[in-house]
Design a protein around this motif. Structure first.
Motif, PDB file in Angstrom:
ATOM      1  N   TYR A 267       0.715  -1.037   0.000  1.00  0.00           N
ATOM      2  CA  TYR A 267       0.166   0.025  -0.145  1.00  0.00           C
ATOM      3  C   TYR A 267       0.797   1.262   0.012  1.00  0.00           C
ATOM      4  O   TYR A 267       1.966   1.412   0.817  1.00  0.00           O
ATOM      5  N   TYR A 268       0.409   2.128  -0.835  1.00  0.00           N
ATOM      6  CA  TYR A 268       1.155   3.359  -1.028  1.00  0.00           C
ATOM      7  C   TYR A 268       0.287   4.503  -0.904  1.00  0.00           C
ATOM      8  O   TYR A 268      -0.850   4.406  -1.485  1.00  0.00           O
ATOM      9  N   TYR A 269       0.726   5.656  -0.458  1.00  0.00           N
ATOM     10  CA  TYR A 269      -0.170   6.967  -0.257  1.00  0.00           C
ATOM     11  C   TYR A 269       0.005   7.928  -1.287  1.00  0.00           C
ATOM     12  O   TYR A 269       1.138   8.396  -1.444  1.00  0.00           O
ATOM     13  N   ALA A 270      -0.655   8.199  -2.366  1.00  0.00           N
ATOM     14  CA  ALA A 270      -0.534   8.938  -3.579  1.00  0.00           C
ATOM     15  C   ALA A 270       0.028  10.259  -3.244  1.00  0.00           C
ATOM     16  O   ALA A 270       1.345  10.501  -4.055  1.00  0.00           O
ATOM     17  N   PRO A 271      -0.436  11.130  -2.514  1.00  0.00           N
ATOM     18  CA  PRO A 271       0.173  12.489  -1.972  1.00  0.00           C
ATOM     19  C   PRO A 271       1.811  12.451  -1.526  1.00  0.00           C
ATOM     20  O   PRO A 271       2.544  13.169  -2.076  1.00  0.00           O
ATOM     21  N   MET A 272       2.191  11.211  -0.677  1.00  0.00           N
ATOM     22  CA  MET A 272       3.468  10.936  -0.374  1.00  0.00           C
ATOM     23  C   MET A 272       4.379  10.727  -1.433  1.00  0.00           C
ATOM     24  O   MET A 272       5.391  11.003  -1.721  1.00  0.00           O
ATOM     25  N   VAL A 273       3.851   9.938  -2.465  1.00  0.00           N
ATOM     26  CA  VAL A 273       4.621   9.296  -3.722  1.00  0.00           C
ATOM     27  C   VAL A 273       4.957  10.387  -4.463  1.00  0.00           C
ATOM     28  O   VAL A 273       5.952  10.684  -5.195  1.00  0.00           O
ATOM     29  N   TRP A 274       3.838  11.322  -4.652  1.00  0.00           N
ATOM     30  CA  TRP A 274       4.023  12.807  -5.612  1.00  0.00           C
ATOM     31  C   TRP A 274       5.107  13.299  -5.038  1.00  0.00           C
ATOM     32  O   TRP A 274       6.165  13.929  -5.412  1.00  0.00           O
ATOM     33  N   ARG A 275       5.185  13.589  -3.444  1.00  0.00           N
ATOM     34  CA  ARG A 275       6.206  14.311  -2.930  1.00  0.00           C
ATOM     35  C   ARG A 275       7.573  13.745  -2.895  1.00  0.00           C
ATOM     36  O   ARG A 275       8.609  14.381  -3.264  1.00  0.00           O
ATOM     37  N   TYR A 276       7.737  12.254  -3.033  1.00  0.00           N
ATOM     38  CA  TYR A 276       8.958  11.731  -3.140  1.00  0.00           C
ATOM     39  C   TYR A 276       9.438  12.033  -4.681  1.00  0.00           C
ATOM     40  O   TYR A 276      10.711  12.519  -4.837  1.00  0.00           O
ATOM     41  N   PHE A 277       8.595  11.846  -5.735  1.00  0.00           N
ATOM     42  CA  PHE A 277       8.965  12.076  -6.960  1.00  0.00           C
ATOM     43  C   PHE A 277       9.519  13.423  -7.441  1.00  0.00           C
ATOM     44  O   PHE A 277      10.647  13.833  -7.731  1.00  0.00           O
ATOM     45  N   ASP A 278       8.748  14.423  -6.568  1.00  0.00           N
ATOM     46  CA  ASP A 278       8.761  15.770  -7.108  1.00  0.00           C
ATOM     47  C   ASP A 278      10.322  16.211  -6.212  1.00  0.00           C
ATOM     48  O   ASP A 278      10.751  17.231  -6.864  1.00  0.00           O
ATOM     49  N   SER A 279      10.414  15.692  -5.083  1.00  0.00           N
ATOM     50  CA  SER A 279      11.754  15.960  -4.609  1.00  0.00           C
ATOM     51  C   SER A 279      13.141  15.412  -5.202  1.00  0.00           C
ATOM     52  O   SER A 279      14.037  15.860  -5.408  1.00  0.00           O
ATOM     53  N   LEU A 280      12.866  13.863  -5.412  1.00  0.00           N
ATOM     54  CA  LEU A 280      14.186  13.204  -6.076  1.00  0.00           C
ATOM     55  C   LEU A 280      14.286  13.710  -7.519  1.00  0.00           C
ATOM     56  O   LEU A 280      15.528  13.503  -7.745  1.00  0.00           O
ATOM     57  N   LYS A 281      13.457  14.219  -8.053  1.00  0.00           N
ATOM     58  CA  LYS A 281      13.797  14.497  -9.493  1.00  0.00           C
ATOM     59  C   LYS A 281      14.861  15.704  -9.604  1.00  0.00           C
ATOM     60  O   LYS A 281      15.507  15.989 -10.605  1.00  0.00           O
TER      61      LYS A 281
END
Length: 419
Positions: A267-281
């Motif tokens: 299970y993953y939380y979409a808002p946190m997944v967005w925050r991961y990718f927006d930061s790691l890019k």
């Protein structure tokens, strides 16, 4: 004192009267009369003379009346008849004569007046035409007429023709400029094409030389077997982390990672997944997204991180990032990252067909060891019909990825340059 009109016998006229107030005749016969007034006077003179004749006749008839019984009546009746006949005849003749004389005099007077008036008009016109003012007016009128006529011709004929000519000239200039631009563009393309041809000729010469060397190497090379191949795998080593909490994201940003792993069924939380990718890019080395099996021991497929982010980010990512600020704990709402919500839903529900439809997805096969033989790995890819294989170390941890194009190039080099 008073005056009496000699024509109508009107009396009691003022002594200083000039005209009769009854008949309108001039009282002083010595005055010079105009033709019309002279005609009126002549008519009155004729009538006055005729009245005198009648008066004499009446007086003569009255002297012959006999004051004797019925004779008076007969004489009076005959006198009446005779006087009436004589009077009617006299008046008729007088009227005819007066009318005839009046017509002659009126025609003569009208002719004289007309001739005199025409002469006066001609002299006036001649004098007017001969005057400097008239000449000036004529010259100004002619000049204005000529000027107006010229302006009219210019406005109706010359100006439209001139406008059309100017438009045609402008169109021609635009066409010339467009043609010049096209010619310049064609020249530039020709020069670029000539350069490309030259580069291709040089590259072709190099490739021909390289091909000759490869052919020569093949001729003298021994048969390459799996046992004789000692070439190491061209592994793209990566530092992979599985997605965790916000605290782990901060650590990843500080250390730097190459890939981010997601397990099917988790299970993953979409808002946190967005925050991961927006930061790691923001990290240059962050390149891969690894899709792992439920137990994490098998690599199912690989996605390009930048391509996946571009496909799933909302259209207003910049505004969303600005509204949340730099605090990693501030997350958007689910309805603000809808496409990321679909991605985590597919992971949780293990919808591989939907994951495979994502752009840049590449199917992975069985993992190979870091020290595996290059030809053996190439055979495995051929058998599994995959272009990518995960690479593991002695502890069976994924340490890198190997893809078919790089591996094929390395094998060709080994064949061309045998040891």
């Amino acid at each position: 004192m008073t005056k009496t009109c000699p024509f109508c016998l009107e009396s009691d006229l003022p002594d200083n009267a000039i005209k009769c107030r009854a008949c309108g005749s001039w009282l002083d016969e010595g005055l010079e009369l105009d033709p019309r007034e002279a005609l009126r006077r002549d008519v009155r003179e004729e009538l006055r003379a005729d009245l005198k004749d009648h008066r004499s006749l009446i007086e003569s008839m009255l002297k012959r009346i006999q004051v004797v019984g019925g004779m008076i009546i007969v004489a009076a009746f005959g006198a009446s008849l005779f006087f009436g006949y004589a009077t009617d005849k006299s008046i008729t003749e007088t009227s005819a004569r007066v009318s005839k004389d009046a017509k002659v005099k009126i025609d003569a007077a009208a002719s004289d007046i007309t001739k005199t008036a025409m002469d006066e008009i001609r002299r006036g016109i001649k004098d007017k035409l001969a005057s400097a003012d008239t000449r000036k007016v004529i010259d100004e009128t002619l000049s204005k007429a000529v000027s107006d006529g010229v302006q009219h011709e210019v406005a109706t004929r010359i100006v439209p023709v001139t406008d059309r000519a100017i438009k045609q000239v402008n169109d021609a200039v635009q066409q010339v400029n467009s043609a010049r631009e096209q010619i310049d563009s064609a020249k530039a393309r020709l020069l670029a094409f000539e350069k490309q041809v030259g580069d291709l000729e040089k590259q072709s010469a190099k490739e021909s030389d390289r091909l000759e060397r490869i052919q020569a190497s093949f001729k003298g090379a021994q048969t390459l077997t799996v046992e004789s191949s000692t070439l190491k795998l061209p592994v793209d080593l990566i530092q992979m982390e599985e997605k965790g909490g916000i605290g782990q994201l901060q650590d990843m940003l500080e250390r730097g990672i190459d890939a981010l792993g997601y397990r099917l069924g988790s299970y993953y939380y979409a808002p946190m997944v967005w925050r991961y990718f927006d930061s790691l890019k923001s990290l240059k080395q962050f390149r891969y997204v690894l899709i792992l099996s439920a137990d994490g021991g098998e690599l199912v497929g690989v996605l390009d991180a930048a391509t996946l982010t571009s496909a799933l980010d909302p259209d207003n990512t910049a505004e969303l990032r600005a509204s949340l600020g730099d605090n990693l704990e501030y997350l958007p709402n689910d309805d603000q990252v809808i496409r990321w919500g679909h991605f985590v839903e597919w992971l949780t529900e293990q919808k591989l067909d939907r994951i495979r439809s994502l752009p840049s997805f590449r199917q992975a096969g069985t993992a190979v060891h870091l020290d595996a033989n290059s030809l053996e790995v190439l055979n495995i890819m051929e058998e599994l019909a995959v272009d990518l294989l995960p690479v593991t170390d002695d502890s069976n941890n994924i340490v890198g990825i190997i893809d078919r194009p790089r591996l094929t190039a390395r094998v060709l080099l080994e064949i061309a340059n045998p040891r």
